[in-house]
Scaffold this active site. Structure first.
Site, PDB file in Angstrom:
ATOM      1  N   GLN A   1     -12.652   0.515  -0.490  1.00 36.60           N
ATOM      2  CA  GLN A   1     -12.943   1.670  -1.344  1.00 36.60           C
ATOM      3  C   GLN A   1     -13.516   1.242  -2.689  1.00 36.60           C
ATOM      4  OE1 GLN A   1      -9.083   3.466  -1.532  1.00 36.60           O
ATOM      5  NE2 GLN A   1      -9.017   3.917   0.663  1.00 36.60           N
TER       6      GLN A   1
ATOM      7  N   HIS B   1      -7.010  -1.907   8.912  1.00 37.39           N
ATOM      8  CA  HIS B   1      -6.340  -3.187   8.669  1.00 37.39           C
ATOM      9  C   HIS B   1      -6.545  -4.140   9.843  1.00 37.39           C
ATOM     10  CE1 HIS B   1      -4.007  -2.468   4.926  1.00 37.39           C
ATOM     11  NE2 HIS B   1      -4.212  -1.206   5.273  1.00 37.39           N
TER      12      HIS B   1
ATOM     13  N   GLY C   1      -4.238  -2.158  -1.081  1.00 32.41           N
ATOM     14  CA  GLY C   1      -3.352  -1.827  -2.184  1.00 32.41           C
ATOM     15  C   GLY C   1      -3.115  -0.328  -2.267  1.00 32.41           C
TER      16      GLY C   1
ATOM     17  N   CYS D   1      -9.382  -1.956   3.158  1.00 31.57           N
ATOM     18  CA  CYS D   1      -8.621  -0.794   2.684  1.00 31.57           C
ATOM     19  C   CYS D   1      -8.980  -0.448   1.237  1.00 31.57           C
ATOM     20  CB  CYS D   1      -7.123  -1.035   2.857  1.00 31.57           C
ATOM     21  SG  CYS D   1      -6.148   0.485   2.837  1.00 31.57           S
ATOM     22  N   LEU D   2      -8.074  -0.637   0.267  1.00 30.28           N
ATOM     23  CA  LEU D   2      -8.423  -0.343  -1.118  1.00 30.28           C
ATOM     24  C   LEU D   2      -9.602  -1.206  -1.562  1.00 30.28           C
ATOM     25  CD1 LEU D   2      -7.741   1.198  -3.761  1.00 30.28           C
ATOM     26  CD2 LEU D   2      -6.262  -0.726  -4.373  1.00 30.28           C
TER      27      LEU D   2
ATOM     28  N   GLY E   1      -2.539   3.597  -4.289  1.00 36.71           N
ATOM     29  CA  GLY E   1      -3.074   4.442  -5.345  1.00 36.71           C
ATOM     30  C   GLY E   1      -4.506   4.901  -5.145  1.00 36.71           C
TER      31      GLY E   1
ATOM     32  N   SER F   1       0.818  -1.212   0.000  1.00 43.06           N
ATOM     33  CA  SER F   1       0.000   0.000   0.000  1.00 43.06           C
ATOM     34  C   SER F   1       0.852   1.262   0.000  1.00 43.06           C
ATOM     35  CB  SER F   1      -0.929   0.008   1.221  1.00 43.06           C
ATOM     36  OG  SER F   1      -1.861  -1.046   1.163  1.00 43.06           O
TER      37      SER F   1
ATOM     38  N   GLU G   1      -5.930  -7.199   9.917  1.00 39.50           N
ATOM     39  CA  GLU G   1      -4.834  -8.180   9.993  1.00 39.50           C
ATOM     40  C   GLU G   1      -3.645  -7.653  10.782  1.00 39.50           C
ATOM     41  OE1 GLU G   1      -3.355  -5.478   6.877  1.00 39.50           O
ATOM     42  OE2 GLU G   1      -5.313  -6.248   7.434  1.00 39.50           O
TER      43      GLU G   1
ATOM     44  N   PHE H   1      -6.881   7.716   0.785  1.00 34.43           N
ATOM     45  CA  PHE H   1      -8.188   8.037   0.211  1.00 34.43           C
ATOM     46  C   PHE H   1      -9.278   7.498   1.131  1.00 34.43           C
ATOM     47  CE2 PHE H   1      -5.312   8.259  -3.310  1.00 34.43           C
ATOM     48  CZ  PHE H   1      -5.818   9.245  -4.147  1.00 34.43           C
TER      49      PHE H   1
END
Length: 370
Positions: A269, A348, A238, A265-266, A240, A45, A350, A310
């Site tokens: 989103q 997260h 991840g 997370c990503l 971006g 990430s 984990e 983000f």
């Protein structure tokens, strides 16, 4: 060895490289974790970012091969106040400077990390360049302005795996798909895991739940996944901008109509965008191991590990229920679908390195499939 860190707004800091000559560039952000620098370095990430650690002494317990979260160092550069060159820990296999040198990643120390962090908190994360070669701050700042912005950056396709694989006790193991199909070897629920830059501890904890996992690249389509005959879909973390993954968002939208799904997370989103949500960039992001999150149904508070720049908004979608919020800035940290078996969290669970307050998420996913 003298090194200059220059930000796009003209602010600059002088330090020393502890990894030799070089140059690095990327978005400059800060992480508030006191420990866990090895997990930070190898977290996909952070691809494309230069990470400043707010804790002043980094590297004192060295590096070992058991705590990595991917197969390489992912950060663009590492910024610390003071680097420990001689670690003291029974698990240490290598020093931090040697580890970064081996992966050709620049590390600098001697930077006033408190001043840098304060600057980023006031003005936001920004592009920057570190160099031991060009030492003119004005020239470096001009070059920093020309770097690509994190907004609009599709970095997940850079971080993803190239081929499908399974997770074993010794790490990832590549598998071949015959006629685009897969002979699931386990007896547990069959889960296709999208790798957008996944942390390995996610796979460890999913496997502990008895799930049969097949990890696939980020560009897999609905048709490719459907041929694998899974019981559920998992969307990983991840790097971006999530809005840049338009094809993937379309794929997730189709999959969400037919399979139980979970995202972190990503993945959270992308799932939110696929269901009609909106994304926006945070001023300086959430990066650290001490972010308080509240589960709205129970009012229970968890201390969470976070790493994202983000955020997603779904409050205009009446078929989604907001399940978790961040108590620092009230941003969304989790949601679930009211009619479909879909859950997602922004933080997260984990951990790696910690804390472990939120690991129940993986059990909830298994129960959701059942």
């Amino acid at each position: 060895m003298q090194a200059i860190l220059a930000l796009e707004d003209g602010t600059w800091f002088e330090g020393k490289s502890f990894t030799g000559h070089g140059k690095a560039q990327g978005e400059v952000i800060f992480n508030t974790g006191m420990t866990g620098y090895q997990e930070v370095l190898t977290d996909p990430s952070y691809l494309g970012q230069m990470v400043c650690m707010t804790y002043p002494l980094i590297g004192n317990y060295g590096v070992n091969l058991e705590d990595v979260e991917s197969d390489r160092v992912q950060v663009a550069a590492f910024i610390v106040k003071e680097c420990c060159h001689i670690p003291s820990n029974w698990r240490a296999q290598e020093s931090l400077p040697a580890y970064l040198k081996r992966h050709n990643v620049m590390g600098i120390e001697g930077i006033d990390t408190r001043a840098l962090t304060r600057h980023l908190r006031i003005f936001g994360a920004m592009r920057g360049i570190i160099s031991t070669e060009e030492l003119d701050p004005k020239k470096l700042a001009e070059h920093a302005k020309e770097l690509p912005s994190m907004e609009g950056a599709n970095l997940a396709y850079e971080a993803t795996c190239k081929h499908p694989y399974i997770w074993t006790d010794s790490g990832p193991q590549k598998v071949s798909l015959e006629n685009s199909r897969y002979a699931w070897p386990g007896s547990g629920p069959k889960v296709v895991v999208f790798d957008f830059g996944i942390k390995w501890n996610i796979l460890r904890l999913l496997k502990e739940e008895g799930l049969d996992l097949l990890v696939v690249p980020a560009h897999f389509t609905y048709e490719q996944v459907h041929k694998l005959s899974p019981d559920a879909i998992f969307l990983s973390n991840g790097p971006g901008d999530p809005a840049a993954l338009e094809d993937t968002i379309h794929t997730i939208s189709l999959l969400s109509e037919h399979y139980p799904m979970a995202g972190i997370c990503l993945g959270h989103q992308l799932l939110g965008l696929a269901l009609g949500g909106k994304s926006f960039k945070l001023k300086f992001g959430h990066h650290g191991l001490n972010h308080p999150v509240q589960e709205l149904s129970t009012k229970h508070i968890e201390i969470s590990s976070q790493n994202h720049g983000f955020c997603i908004q779904v409050d205009h979608l009446d078929f989604l229920e907001q399940t978790h919020i961040n108590l620092n800035d009230r941003t969304l940290e989790g949601f679930r679908h009211k009619k479909r078996p879909i859950i997602a969290v922004q933080y997260h669970p984990e951990a790696a390195p910690g804390p472990h307050d939120s690991r129940y998420f993986f059990t909830r996913f298994r129960e959701l499939i059942s």
